[in-house]
Design a protein around this motif. Structure first.
Motif, mmCIF file in Angstrom:
data_model
loop_
_atom_site.group_PDB
_atom_site.id
_atom_site.type_symbol
_atom_site.label_atom_id
_atom_site.label_comp_id
_atom_site.label_asym_id
_atom_site.label_seq_id
_atom_site.Cartn_x
_atom_site.Cartn_y
_atom_site.Cartn_z
ATOM 1 N N TYR A 4 87.533 30.946 -70.121
ATOM 2 C CA TYR A 4 87.071 32.130 -70.841
ATOM 3 C C TYR A 4 87.897 33.365 -70.487
ATOM 4 O O TYR A 4 87.581 34.472 -70.896
ATOM 5 C CB TYR A 4 85.602 32.408 -70.518
ATOM 6 N N GLY A 5 88.947 33.186 -69.677
ATOM 7 C CA GLY A 5 89.794 34.309 -69.298
ATOM 8 C C GLY A 5 89.296 35.084 -68.096
ATOM 9 O O GLY A 5 89.744 36.198 -67.837
ATOM 10 N N ILE A 6 88.343 34.512 -67.347
ATOM 11 C CA ILE A 6 87.807 35.182 -66.162
ATOM 12 C C ILE A 6 88.480 34.583 -64.932
ATOM 13 O O ILE A 6 88.303 33.407 -64.632
ATOM 14 C CB ILE A 6 86.273 35.002 -66.072
ATOM 15 N N ASP A 7 89.282 35.389 -64.247
ATOM 16 C CA ASP A 7 89.972 34.880 -63.061
ATOM 17 C C ASP A 7 90.049 35.976 -62.006
ATOM 18 O O ASP A 7 89.395 37.003 -62.106
ATOM 19 C CB ASP A 7 91.368 34.341 -63.422
ATOM 20 N N GLY A 8 90.821 35.729 -60.984
ATOM 21 C CA GLY A 8 90.989 36.727 -59.942
ATOM 22 C C GLY A 8 89.731 36.928 -59.112
ATOM 23 O O GLY A 8 88.966 35.992 -58.873
ATOM 24 N N ASN A 9 89.519 38.169 -58.677
ATOM 25 C CA ASN A 9 88.396 38.495 -57.801
ATOM 26 C C ASN A 9 87.042 38.198 -58.439
ATOM 27 O O ASN A 9 86.109 37.769 -57.759
ATOM 28 C CB ASN A 9 88.451 39.968 -57.390
ATOM 29 N N ILE A 10 86.933 38.427 -59.752
ATOM 30 C CA ILE A 10 85.638 38.195 -60.428
ATOM 31 C C ILE A 10 85.297 36.712 -60.399
ATOM 32 O O ILE A 10 84.155 36.322 -60.126
ATOM 33 C CB ILE A 10 85.666 38.726 -61.879
ATOM 34 N N ASN A 11 86.287 35.866 -60.647
ATOM 35 C CA ASN A 11 86.038 34.432 -60.609
ATOM 36 C C ASN A 11 85.699 33.969 -59.188
ATOM 37 O O ASN A 11 84.824 33.122 -58.989
ATOM 38 C CB ASN A 11 87.252 33.672 -61.144
ATOM 39 N N ASP A 12 86.369 34.543 -58.210
ATOM 40 C CA ASP A 12 86.050 34.214 -56.817
ATOM 41 C C ASP A 12 84.625 34.625 -56.467
ATOM 42 O O ASP A 12 83.908 33.905 -55.768
ATOM 43 C CB ASP A 12 87.031 34.912 -55.867
ATOM 44 N N TRP A 13 84.230 35.779 -56.959
ATOM 45 C CA TRP A 13 82.880 36.288 -56.714
ATOM 46 C C TRP A 13 81.826 35.366 -57.334
ATOM 47 O O TRP A 13 80.827 35.018 -56.707
ATOM 48 C CB TRP A 13 82.790 37.711 -57.281
ATOM 49 N N LEU A 14 82.067 34.945 -58.601
ATOM 50 C CA LEU A 14 81.145 34.015 -59.258
ATOM 51 C C LEU A 14 81.077 32.690 -58.506
ATOM 52 O O LEU A 14 80.017 32.093 -58.352
ATOM 53 C CB LEU A 14 81.581 33.779 -60.710
ATOM 54 N N ASN A 15 82.225 32.236 -58.026
ATOM 55 C CA ASN A 15 82.271 30.992 -57.256
ATOM 56 C C ASN A 15 81.429 31.102 -55.985
ATOM 57 O O ASN A 15 80.710 30.172 -55.615
ATOM 58 C CB ASN A 15 83.721 30.659 -56.910
ATOM 59 N N ASP A 16 81.502 32.254 -55.331
ATOM 60 C CA ASP A 16 80.707 32.462 -54.113
ATOM 61 C C ASP A 16 79.210 32.438 -54.409
ATOM 62 O O ASP A 16 78.413 31.960 -53.601
ATOM 63 C CB ASP A 16 81.072 33.790 -53.451
ATOM 64 N N ILE A 17 78.823 32.968 -55.579
ATOM 65 C CA ILE A 17 77.400 32.999 -55.951
ATOM 66 C C ILE A 17 76.866 31.592 -56.208
ATOM 67 O O ILE A 17 75.741 31.256 -55.834
ATOM 68 C CB ILE A 17 77.185 33.877 -57.212
ATOM 69 N N LEU A 18 77.705 30.747 -56.814
ATOM 70 C CA LEU A 18 77.217 29.456 -57.308
ATOM 71 C C LEU A 18 77.463 28.288 -56.359
ATOM 72 O O LEU A 18 76.992 27.183 -56.608
ATOM 73 C CB LEU A 18 77.866 29.142 -58.664
ATOM 74 N N THR A 19 78.191 28.498 -55.279
ATOM 75 C CA THR A 19 78.491 27.379 -54.389
ATOM 76 C C THR A 19 77.978 27.648 -52.975
ATOM 77 O O THR A 19 77.667 28.776 -52.606
ATOM 78 C CB THR A 19 80.011 27.117 -54.326
ATOM 79 N N LYS A 20 77.896 26.550 -52.210
ATOM 80 C CA LYS A 20 77.468 26.593 -50.806
ATOM 81 C C LYS A 20 76.107 27.270 -50.640
ATOM 82 O O LYS A 20 75.873 27.991 -49.674
ATOM 83 C CB LYS A 20 78.527 27.300 -49.948
ATOM 84 N N ARG A 21 75.218 27.015 -51.589
ATOM 85 C CA ARG A 21 73.857 27.557 -51.482
ATOM 86 C C ARG A 21 72.943 26.506 -50.857
ATOM 87 O O ARG A 21 73.165 25.306 -50.998
ATOM 88 C CB ARG A 21 73.321 27.955 -52.863
ATOM 89 N N THR A 22 71.913 26.983 -50.182
ATOM 90 C CA THR A 22 70.919 26.086 -49.595
ATOM 91 C C THR A 22 69.527 26.515 -50.025
ATOM 92 O O THR A 22 69.333 27.623 -50.544
ATOM 93 C CB THR A 22 71.003 26.098 -48.055
ATOM 94 N N MET A 23 68.564 25.632 -49.797
ATOM 95 C CA MET A 23 67.190 25.903 -50.193
ATOM 96 C C MET A 23 66.248 25.446 -49.090
ATOM 97 O O MET A 23 66.478 24.409 -48.460
ATOM 98 C CB MET A 23 66.877 25.150 -51.499
ATOM 99 N N LYS A 24 65.197 26.232 -48.854
ATOM 100 C CA LYS A 24 64.154 25.871 -47.903
ATOM 101 C C LYS A 24 62.805 25.949 -48.605
ATOM 102 O O LYS A 24 62.647 26.658 -49.599
ATOM 103 C CB LYS A 24 64.134 26.835 -46.714
#
Length: 202
Positions: A4-24
């Protein structure tokens, strides 16, 4: 996101939000061990719906039938005038299953159904090992095969009348404001649900 043309810091930020999450899970003050969450978007996150829409945006491209998407609902439809039309629709359902497997998703088989309009079809369809024949939706607006709302209106007016009788019997000694709140929340709301579709012409 890069498609979709989203790269760079914004894509890295989205990646951080959606990955390595845990739940309790916390029950009566006791906390379970954290487990990884490997799919889905965070519930309640502002970006959740947008990320989901980006994720499913290519779904219509995998089928030949017409597709309508609304939030997490998907409607696939086509005119069935021949045996080949029936086979093409079944092929589209198979393509949808493959699409879901590719993108780590699944359809809720219990909420899927087939609706025939002006066609007393005896065709069966299959999605993810579940067989479906023509039926009416179990929730929401009842729509007959001739696209009329008579059954829906009859159903909701009968239910509203029954509920109104219950309220009259049980709330007759309550303050007017209490009866008014009960009427608006239990009777009128049921009558007005989706009324924009059939009111005022019916």
């Amino acid at each position: 996101m890069q498609q979709y043309g989203i790269d760079g810091n914004i894509n890295d930020w989205l990646n951080d939000i959606l990955t390595k999450r845990t739940m309790k899970v916390i029950v009566e003050g006791e906390t379970s061990e954290a487990v990884p969450v490997d799919s889905g978007v965070p519930q309640g996150a502002v970006l959740g719906p947008l990320a989901f829409l980006c994720h499913i945006n290519d779904l219509p491209e995998c089928v030949k039938s017409s597709v309508r998407l609304f939030a997490d609902d998907c409607v696939v439809y086509r005119p069935i005038k021949s045996r080949q039309d029936h086979l093409d629709l079944q092929s589209d359902l198979i393509a949808l299953k493959k699409w879901a497997e590719t993108w780590g998703m699944r359809f809720n088989a219990k909420k899927c159904y087939v609706m025939s309009i002006n066609n007393h079809s005896t065709n069966y369809y299959q999605l993810d090992k579940h067989n479906y024949s023509s039926t009416s939706p179990r929730k929401g607006v009842t729509l007959s095969e001739d696209i009329k709302f008579n059954k829906h209106i009859s159903k909701i007016t009968n239910k509203a009348s029954s509920t109104l009788g219950f309220l009259k019997r049980n709330l007759k000694h309550c303050p007017t404001s209490c009866r008014n709140t009960a009427y608006l929340s239990l009777v009128r709301s049921a009558l007005e649900y989706s009324s924009i579709l059939w009111d005022p012409h019916l």
